[in-house]
Design a protein around this motif. Structure first.
Motif, PDB file in Angstrom:
ATOM      1  N   GLY A   1       0.934  -1.009  -0.036  1.00 49.44           N
ATOM      2  CA  GLY A   1       0.112   0.140   0.016  1.00 49.44           C
ATOM      3  C   GLY A   1       0.921   1.374   0.120  1.00 49.44           C
ATOM      4  N   ILE A   2       1.893   1.091   0.769  1.00 46.57           N
ATOM      5  CA  ILE A   2       2.832   2.342   0.879  1.00 46.57           C
ATOM      6  C   ILE A   2       3.578   2.597  -0.311  1.00 46.57           C
TER       7      ILE A   2
ATOM      8  N   TYR B   1       1.267   4.157  -2.871  1.00 44.76           N
ATOM      9  CA  TYR B   1       0.889   5.545  -2.488  1.00 44.76           C
ATOM     10  C   TYR B   1       2.273   6.393  -2.857  1.00 44.76           C
ATOM     11  N   ILE B   2       3.285   6.119  -2.674  1.00 49.19           N
ATOM     12  CA  ILE B   2       4.474   6.986  -2.732  1.00 49.19           C
ATOM     13  C   ILE B   2       4.939   7.095  -4.497  1.00 49.19           C
TER      14      ILE B   2
ATOM     15  N   ARG C   1      11.730  16.733  -4.684  1.00 49.87           N
ATOM     16  CA  ARG C   1      10.943  16.866  -5.677  1.00 49.87           C
ATOM     17  C   ARG C   1      10.731  18.373  -5.857  1.00 49.87           C
ATOM     18  N   GLU C   2      10.418  19.163  -4.905  1.00 48.66           N
ATOM     19  CA  GLU C   2      10.193  20.703  -5.052  1.00 48.66           C
ATOM     20  C   GLU C   2      11.336  21.273  -5.558  1.00 48.66           C
TER      21      GLU C   2
ATOM     22  N   VAL D   1       9.250  10.745   3.449  1.00 49.41           N
ATOM     23  CA  VAL D   1       8.212  11.487   2.522  1.00 49.41           C
ATOM     24  C   VAL D   1       8.670  12.969   2.548  1.00 49.41           C
ATOM     25  N   VAL D   2       8.774  13.354   3.896  1.00 50.43           N
ATOM     26  CA  VAL D   2       9.066  14.783   4.103  1.00 50.43           C
ATOM     27  C   VAL D   2      10.267  15.537   3.282  1.00 50.43           C
TER      28      VAL D   2
ATOM     29  N   ARG E   1       2.459   9.508  -5.497  1.00 49.32           N
ATOM     30  CA  ARG E   1       2.687  10.693  -5.511  1.00 49.32           C
ATOM     31  C   ARG E   1       3.994  11.218  -6.100  1.00 49.32           C
ATOM     32  N   PHE E   2       5.039  10.334  -6.034  1.00 44.95           N
ATOM     33  CA  PHE E   2       6.248  10.856  -6.583  1.00 44.95           C
ATOM     34  C   PHE E   2       6.614   9.875  -7.933  1.00 44.95           C
TER      35      PHE E   2
ATOM     36  N   ASP F   1       9.771  15.207  -0.287  1.00 42.65           N
ATOM     37  CA  ASP F   1       8.943  16.075  -0.657  1.00 42.65           C
ATOM     38  C   ASP F   1       9.580  17.336  -1.235  1.00 42.65           C
TER      39      ASP F   1
END
Lengths: 303, 533
Positions: free
Chosen positions: A151-152, A155-156, A217-218, A210-211, A159-160, A214
Motif C-alpha cells: 500500500g505504501i 501511494y508513494i 521533488r520541489e 516522505v518529508v 505521489r512521486f 517532498d
C-alpha cells in the motif's frame, strides 16, 4: 532558538559508509527473522502457543528457588523472568512442555502453592494460547506487513515516482529489519505488541522519508541546472532541522512511555525508541542516497 | 478574512464543547441529576488489559455436532425399524458423514430403504449391496448439509454460551462469532475466571441411563460387556477431605431421557443433610417418558449422566409422575448453582475447546492505567516545554494545538464507544510527539520564508501553503499502516490502531485549521508585528 542554522553536509557522499552500516544491520535483521521463522528466537506465546502466568508474591522469590519448585512438578522447561519492582515473576511454558493444553496455568499455580506455602501470591495475568491460534496470528501478521508495504509503495509511487517508492520501501524495510536485529541481539521477546510497534514505526519512518522526498521533488522542479547529488544534499540539509526536532519530540514521548509506562509496554516502548532512531537515520542516509544513485544511473544511460 | 476567523474559532469551540460533553461521564461520577437523557452517558470503555478480566477464544468442534446428528438418526432408525418389526443386524455411524445399516436379507433391506427415503428425503442413499452374506445400505449426509449443520452448531453454541453468561451475571460481556468455528468471549472485571471458564466450556449433555446390573462393573472391560452397554465412572468428592473416589458402572448406551426435555433447573437445599441438590422439571414429553421409564423399571438403578460422568445412580423406588426429579451429588453450593445454570441454558451442540485464554487481574489493570497516565503526563510536559523553548510563542501555539488534539481524541473515543487499551494509551502518547510534527514542518517553512525577507503575514501564509502537501503525504502514509493494523489486529492492537488513525485525522484539523486560526488572530486582531518563532 535554533540548534542548527543552514547546513551544507554532504549526506549523499557518505553513502558508502552508510550502506555498509545498513547492510550489517539488515543482515542481522534477516538472521533474526530466519531464527524467528525457525522458532529459535525468543518468541512470545502469541505466536508460538503456550502459557504465560504473571504472579505477584508477598515476599521476594529467588529465581533459583522458583525454578526448583517448578522442576519438582515437571515444569523444568519453564522460562522464568523476574520483574524488578513488586516481587513479580513471569513464567512462560511452551506448548509442548506442559503436556495437556489448558492445564499449564493450574500446574504452575499448584507448584508454587505446594513448594512455597509461606509465600502468598496473586495471579496478575495469565494467558494461554493454542498452537493453532499462534500459527494463524503469525500468518495474519505476515500478510498484514506485506499489505501495508505494498500500500505504501503504491501511494508513494503515485505521489512521486517509482524510484522514490522503491527508495522509501527499502528505507522502511531497513528500519523494520533493524528493529528485528536489535530485539534478536538483545534476546527480547517477539510478540504481537512488538509487531504493532514495527508497523507503527514503518508508518513513522515513511513520514520522515516522505518529508525529505517532498523537498527533493520541489527542488528538482525549481532547479534543473545543478547535479542530482547537490540537489539531494541541499534538500536533506534544508529539512534537517525539522527531522531532528520531530525525532526529538517523538523520542521524548516514547521515552516517557519507556520509563514510566510500566512493565507491560516496556519492551513496546523500547521498540519504538529504536525505531524512531533508525527511522530518522534511514530517511537521511538510506532512502535518498538510493534514489540519487538510481536516478543518476538512469540519467547516465539516457545520455 | 476576519469573517473566516469567526467561523474557524466557532468550529474549534464547538469541537471542544462536544468533546467535553462526551467526556463528562468519564470524568464526573456520579453524573449530576440534571444530566438529561439526551446527553451522552457512556464512559470511555476500558479494554480488558486496563480493567482486568478474561478474553477467551473458543473453538467449536463442529464435526462432533455432525456426528451427534448422525448418531441421533441411527437411534431414530432403530426405533422405526423396531416399530415396523424389520429385523436388522447392526445400525451405526460410519466415519464422519454416514449411517450404515446391515440386514439379514434383501427383502428387509428394500423395505427399510423405502422407509428411509420417506423419512430422510434430503439425504443420499447408497443402494443395498452385499456385505459378506448380509445386505447393507448407507445413508450419507451431503456436503452442503454438513456445512449447514456445522454453521448451525456454532450459532447454537453462541446462543447457549450467551444464556449461561447472562445467568452467571457478568456486566457488559462481549460474545461474538469470529471466523468459521471460533467464538470470542470477553468478560470484563470478572472475579473468578476459572469458575466462569468451566461454566462456559462444559458441554452439559444430560442423560438418564439405566444401569445394567447383569454385568459386574468391577471386572468389566470394554471388550467383555454387551455391545449396547458402556462403562462410565461415577465421581464422588468427599466434602470434608476433598478426596475424589471413582466407581465404574456399566450402563445402557442408549439414553432413556435427555436434557433437552427439561424446562427448569433450580438449586435446593436438602433439609435433612443440609446438602444442596438440583431440582429439575421436565416438559410434558419428558414427564410422560419419565413416568413410563420409572414405572417399567422399579427396583433398578437409574444413572444421571452429565458429559459422560455419572452424578448419581439412585434406585428407582416407585413410579415417578409429575415431571420433576432431582440430581443429588456431593457438590458444594457453587457447583450446584453452576450445574443448574448449564442445565437451564441447555447443552452445547458440540464440545468447545478453549484455544486462547487471556486473563488480567484487576490490580495489574489499575497499575497499567496509573502508569499510562503518568507516562502520558510526563510526555506532554516534556514536549510542551521543549516546543515553548525552541519556538517561543509559536511553540506555545503548537502546544495549544497538541492539547486540543488530545482532548478531541479522547472525546472521539468516548463518542464512538471505542475501547481504550494500554497500547491505545501508548498510541496517544506517541501521537503527542508526532502531533507537533505538522507544526514543526510549518514553522521551519515560516522561518525559511522569513529568512528570505517576507513580512510576517506572507511568511505565515506561504509557510502553511508549502507545508500542506507534505503534511497530507505524511498523514496518509500513517493512515495506511493504521488501517492495516485495524484490519488484522485483535484486542489491544486494534485499540492501538483506532487511537492512531483517529489521532492522525484529528491532527490534520488541529494543525491546518486550529493553529492557523490563532496565528491569523494574533496578526490581524492583535496587530502583532513580528512572529515570535
Amino acid at each position: 532558538m535554533e540548534f542548527i542554522g543552514k547546513t551544507t553536509i554532504d549526506f549523499i557522499g557518505k553513502k558508502n559508509i552508510s550502506f555498509v552500516i545498513s547492510s550489517i544491520i539488515a543482515i542481522l535483521g534477516i538472521i533474526g527473522i530466519i531464527q524467528i521463522a525457525r522458532g529459535a528466537a525468543n518468541m512470545g506465546i502469541d505466536f508460538s502457543g503456550g502459557t504465560a502466568v504473571q504472579l505477584k508474591f508477598a515476599q521476594p522469590v529467588p529465581i533459583q528457588e522458583a525454578r526448583a519448585a517448578l522442576a519438582k512438578h515437571n515444569l523444568k522447561e519453564a522460562n522464568l523472568q523476574e520483574i524488578k519492582e513488586g516481587n513479580k515473576l513471569l513464567i512462560k511454558v511452551g506448548k509442548t512442555a506442559a503436556g495437556q493444553q489448558g492445564k499449564a496455568a493450574d500446574a504452575i499455580e499448584n507448584a508454587f502453592r505446594q513448594e512455597l506455602p509461606g509465600n502468598q501470591f496473586v495471579v496478575e495475568s495469565s494467558s494461554e494460547i493454542g498452537p493453532a491460534i499462534g500459527d494463524k496470528l503469525r500468518q495474519d501478521t505476515l500478510v498484514a506487513v506485506m499489505i501495508s508495504m505494498v500500500g505504501i509503495v503504491i501511494y508513494i509511487a503515485w505521489r512521486f515516482d517509482f524510484q522514490f517508492g522503491i527508495g522509501a520501501l527499502v528505507a522502511t524495510m531497513h528500519d523494520v529489519l533493524a528493529m528485528f536485529a536489535v530485539f534478536f541481539v538483545l534476546n527480547k521477546e517477539v510478540n504481537l505488541l512488538f509487531i504493532t510497534a514495527v508497523l507503527t514505526i514503518a508508518g513513522y519512518s515513511l513520514t520522515d522519508t516522505v518529508v525529505v522526498f517532498d523537498r527533493i521533488r520541489e527542488n528538482l522542479h525549481k532547479n534543473t541546472k545543478d547535479s542530482l547529488t547537490s540537489i539531494f544534499n541541499v534538500s536533506i540539509n534544508e529539512v534537517l532541522s525539522r527531522t531532528i526536532i520531530t525525532s526529538l519530540t517523538t523520542f521524548l514521548a516514547a521515552g516517557s512511555l519507556f520509563f514510566f509506562g510500566g512493565e507491560v509496554i516496556h519492551d513496546f516502548a523500547l521498540a519504538l525508541l529504536i525505531g524512531i532512531a533508525v527511522g530518522t537515520y534511514s530517511s537521511v542516509f538510506v532512502a535518498s542516497p538510493i534514489v540519487a544513485v538510481w536516478e543518476g544511473r538512469t540519467k547516465a544511460s539516457k545520455a | 478574512m476576519s469573517k473566516g476567523l469567526t467561523w474557524r474559532f466557532s468550529l474549534i469551540a464547538l469541537f471542544i464543547i462536544v468533546s467535553l460533553l462526551y467526556l463528562t461521564p468519564t470524568l464526573v461520577s456520579p453524573l449530576p441529576s440534571w444530566w438529561s437523557g439526551v446527553l451522552p452517558k457512556d464512559k470511555i470503555h476500558l479494554g480488558l488489559d486496563l480493567q482486568g478480566g478474561t478474553h477467551l477464544v473458543l473453538d467449536v468442534e463442529t464435526q462432533k455436532a455432525v456426528e451427534g446428528t448422525l448418531d441421533l438418526i441411527g437411534t431414530d432408525l432403530e426405533d422405526v425399524f423396531n416399530s415396523k418389526t424389520l429385523r436388522y443386524k447392526k445400525i451405526g455411524r460410519i466415519g464422519g458423514d454416514r449411517v450404515g445399516m446391515t440386514f439379514y436379507d434383501k427383502g428387509t433391506a428394500e423395505a427399510a430403504q423405502k422407509l428411509i427415503k420417506d423419512k430422510y428425503p434430503n439425504m443420499e442413499l447408497v443402494p443395498p449391496y452385499d456385505d459378506g452374506g448380509f445386505v447393507s445400505i448407507q445413508l450419507k449426509m451431503g456436503d452442503k448439509e454438513i456445512q449447514e449443520r456445522k454453521d448451525r452448531a456454532v450459532a447454537q453454541a453462541l446462543e447457549t454460551i450467551r444464556n449461561r453468561i447472562d445467568q452467571f451475571g457478568v456486566s457488559e460481556p462481549v460474545i461474538a462469532r469470529e471466523g468459521q468455528t471460533h467464538i470470542v468471549v470477553q468478560l470484563p472485571g470478572i472475579k473468578d475466571p476459572k469458575r466462569a471458564i468451566e461454566l462456559i466450556g462444559r458441554t452439559a449433555r444430560l442423560e438418564f441411563k439405566l444401569v445394567d446390573e447383569t454385568v459386574n462393573a468391577a471386572t468389566a472391560t470394554p471388550g467383555t460387556i454387551p455391545e449396547d452397554d458402556e462403562i462410565l465412572v461415577e465421581k464422588r468428592t468427599d466434602p470434608t477431605t476433598g478426596a475424589v473416589t471413582e466407581t465404574p458402572l456399566v450402563v445402557k448406551k442408549k439414553a432413556m431421557i435427555t436434557g433437552d426435555l427439561l424446562t427448569d433447573a433450580q438449586v435446593r437445599i436438602d433439609s435433612q443433610f443440609n446438602q444442596p441438590y438440583v431440582a429439575i422439571e421436565f416438559n410434558s414429553t419428558g414427564a410422560r417418558l419419565f413416568d413410563q421409564v420409572t414405572a417399567a423399571n422399579v427396583g433398578k438403578r437409574f444413572a444421571i449422566v452429565l458429559d459422560n460422568t455419572i452424578y448419581s445412580a439412585p434406585v428407582i423406588r416407585e413410579r415417578i409422575s409429575g415431571g420433576s426429579a432431582q440430581i443429588s451429588g456431593s457438590f458444594t453450593e457453587k457447583e450446584a448453582s453452576d450445574l443448574a445454570i448449564v442445565l437451564r441454558a441447555g447443552s452445547l451442540p458440540a464440545p468447545v475447546d478453549i484455544v486462547q485464554n487471556l486473563t488480567v487481574g484487576p490490580s495489574l489493570g489499575q497499575d497499567s492505567i496509573n502508569k499510562g497516565l503518568i507516562a502520558g503526563l510526563v510526555g506532554v510536559a516534556l514536549v510542551v516545554i521543549f516546543m515553548a523553548i525552541y519556538y517561543k510563542m509559536a511553540g506555545l501555539v503548537a502546544d495549544f494545538g497538541m492539547v486540543l488534539n488530545v482532548l478531541y481524541l479522547m472525546g472521539a473515543l468516548a463518542a464512538l464507544g471505542a475501547t481504550l487499551t494500554l497500547p491505545g494509551i501508548a498510541a496517544i502518547v506517541l501521537l503527542i510527539g508526532m502531533s507537533v510534527d505538522s507544526n514543526v514542518l510549518i514553522f521551519e517553512r515560516i522561518r525559511e520564508e522569513q529568512r528570505l525577507g517576507k513580512p510576517p503575514k506572507a511568511a505565515l501564509d506561504s509557510g502553511y501553503d508549502k507545508a500542506f502537501l507534505t503534511i497530507m503525504d505524511s498523514h496518509v502514509t500513517t493512515l495506511i499502516t493504521a488501517a492495516v493494523l485495524f484490519q488484522f489486529g485483535t484486542g489491544p492492537v486494534k485499540g492501538f490502531a483506532v487511537s492512531l488513525s483517529l489521532g492522525v485525522i484529528i491532527n490534520l484539523f488541529t494543525a491546518l485549521v486550529g493553529t492557523k486560526a490563532i496565528f491569523d488572530f494574533a496578526l490581524l486582531r492583535l496587530r502583532v508585528k513580528r512572529l515570535s518563532i
